[in-house]
Write a protein that holds these residues in place. Sequence first.
Motif, PDB file in Angstrom:
ATOM      1  N   GLN A  65      65.486 176.068  63.855  1.00  9.73           N
ATOM      2  CA  GLN A  65      64.509 177.060  63.407  1.00  9.73           C
ATOM      3  C   GLN A  65      64.341 178.151  64.445  1.00  9.73           C
ATOM      4  O   GLN A  65      64.695 177.973  65.609  1.00  9.73           O
ATOM      5  CB  GLN A  65      63.172 176.394  63.100  1.00  9.73           C
ATOM      6  CG  GLN A  65      62.475 175.810  64.310  1.00  9.73           C
ATOM      7  CD  GLN A  65      61.146 175.167  63.951  1.00  9.73           C
ATOM      8  OE1 GLN A  65      60.761 175.088  62.795  1.00  9.73           O
ATOM      9  NE2 GLN A  65      60.420 174.711  64.955  1.00  9.73           N
ATOM     10  N   SER A  66      63.783 179.286  64.000  1.00  9.67           N
ATOM     11  CA  SER A  66      63.623 180.418  64.907  1.00  9.67           C
ATOM     12  C   SER A  66      62.340 180.343  65.736  1.00  9.67           C
ATOM     13  O   SER A  66      62.286 180.893  66.821  1.00  9.67           O
ATOM     14  CB  SER A  66      63.664 181.736  64.126  1.00  9.67           C
ATOM     15  OG  SER A  66      62.621 181.786  63.169  1.00  9.67           O
ATOM     16  N   THR A  67      61.310 179.651  65.231  1.00 10.72           N
ATOM     17  CA  THR A  67      60.065 179.532  65.998  1.00 10.72           C
ATOM     18  C   THR A  67      59.256 178.327  65.529  1.00 10.72           C
ATOM     19  O   THR A  67      59.254 178.001  64.347  1.00 10.72           O
ATOM     20  CB  THR A  67      59.193 180.798  65.872  1.00 10.72           C
ATOM     21  OG1 THR A  67      58.022 180.643  66.701  1.00 10.72           O
ATOM     22  CG2 THR A  67      58.757 181.051  64.451  1.00 10.72           C
ATOM     23  N   PRO A  68      58.550 177.666  66.455  1.00  7.30           N
ATOM     24  CA  PRO A  68      57.659 176.568  66.069  1.00  7.30           C
ATOM     25  C   PRO A  68      56.205 177.018  65.919  1.00  7.30           C
ATOM     26  O   PRO A  68      55.335 176.210  65.642  1.00  7.30           O
ATOM     27  CB  PRO A  68      57.791 175.602  67.250  1.00  7.30           C
ATOM     28  CG  PRO A  68      57.963 176.515  68.421  1.00  7.30           C
ATOM     29  CD  PRO A  68      58.792 177.675  67.900  1.00  7.30           C
ATOM     30  N   LEU A  69      55.918 178.317  66.115  1.00  6.92           N
ATOM     31  CA  LEU A  69      54.537 178.793  66.167  1.00  6.92           C
ATOM     32  C   LEU A  69      53.923 178.970  64.780  1.00  6.92           C
ATOM     33  O   LEU A  69      54.528 179.564  63.886  1.00  6.92           O
ATOM     34  CB  LEU A  69      54.476 180.109  66.946  1.00  6.92           C
ATOM     35  CG  LEU A  69      54.986 180.019  68.395  1.00  6.92           C
ATOM     36  CD1 LEU A  69      54.955 181.385  69.057  1.00  6.92           C
ATOM     37  CD2 LEU A  69      54.181 179.008  69.192  1.00  6.92           C
ATOM     38  N   ALA A  70      52.698 178.462  64.618  1.00  6.10           N
ATOM     39  CA  ALA A  70      51.984 178.521  63.343  1.00  6.10           C
ATOM     40  C   ALA A  70      51.748 179.960  62.916  1.00  6.10           C
ATOM     41  O   ALA A  70      51.502 180.844  63.745  1.00  6.10           O
ATOM     42  CB  ALA A  70      50.648 177.787  63.466  1.00  6.10           C
TER      43      ALA A  70
END
Length: 119
Positions: A65-70
């Motif tokens: 994935q490109s980001t884990p940020l909500a």
Amino acid sequence: TNPGESQGSPDVSVEAGSDAESAPFVASAVMTKPVYTGELQRGVNNITDVMYVVRPEFVTKSIGQSTPLAGLSNDITVTLQPSFHLLGSENVSITLSGLSGAVIPAGDVLLSSVGTYPG
């Protein structure tokens, strides 16, 4: 029927003998395999080698994935490399499972091809 697993082509030998002789009268020798010079069949070479079997499988199968940020847009990248060519004329479908909870916008999901098979 071929086995369910990949396997290389073994050396096959031939000899001749009779019940009257204790030793073969034609000595054992490894048989030659034809040299296949035709087109790849589904991306597989050496298709005439006896007992050579390629199991259909994904030799590369990864996901990231490109980001884990909500709250941010997240691109999921899937990389697949089959051990043989998938033919579009056969209406092949690939199913990804285990992505429960993913929020996917209505409409089409963008898929990109980043490479093709040589040959």
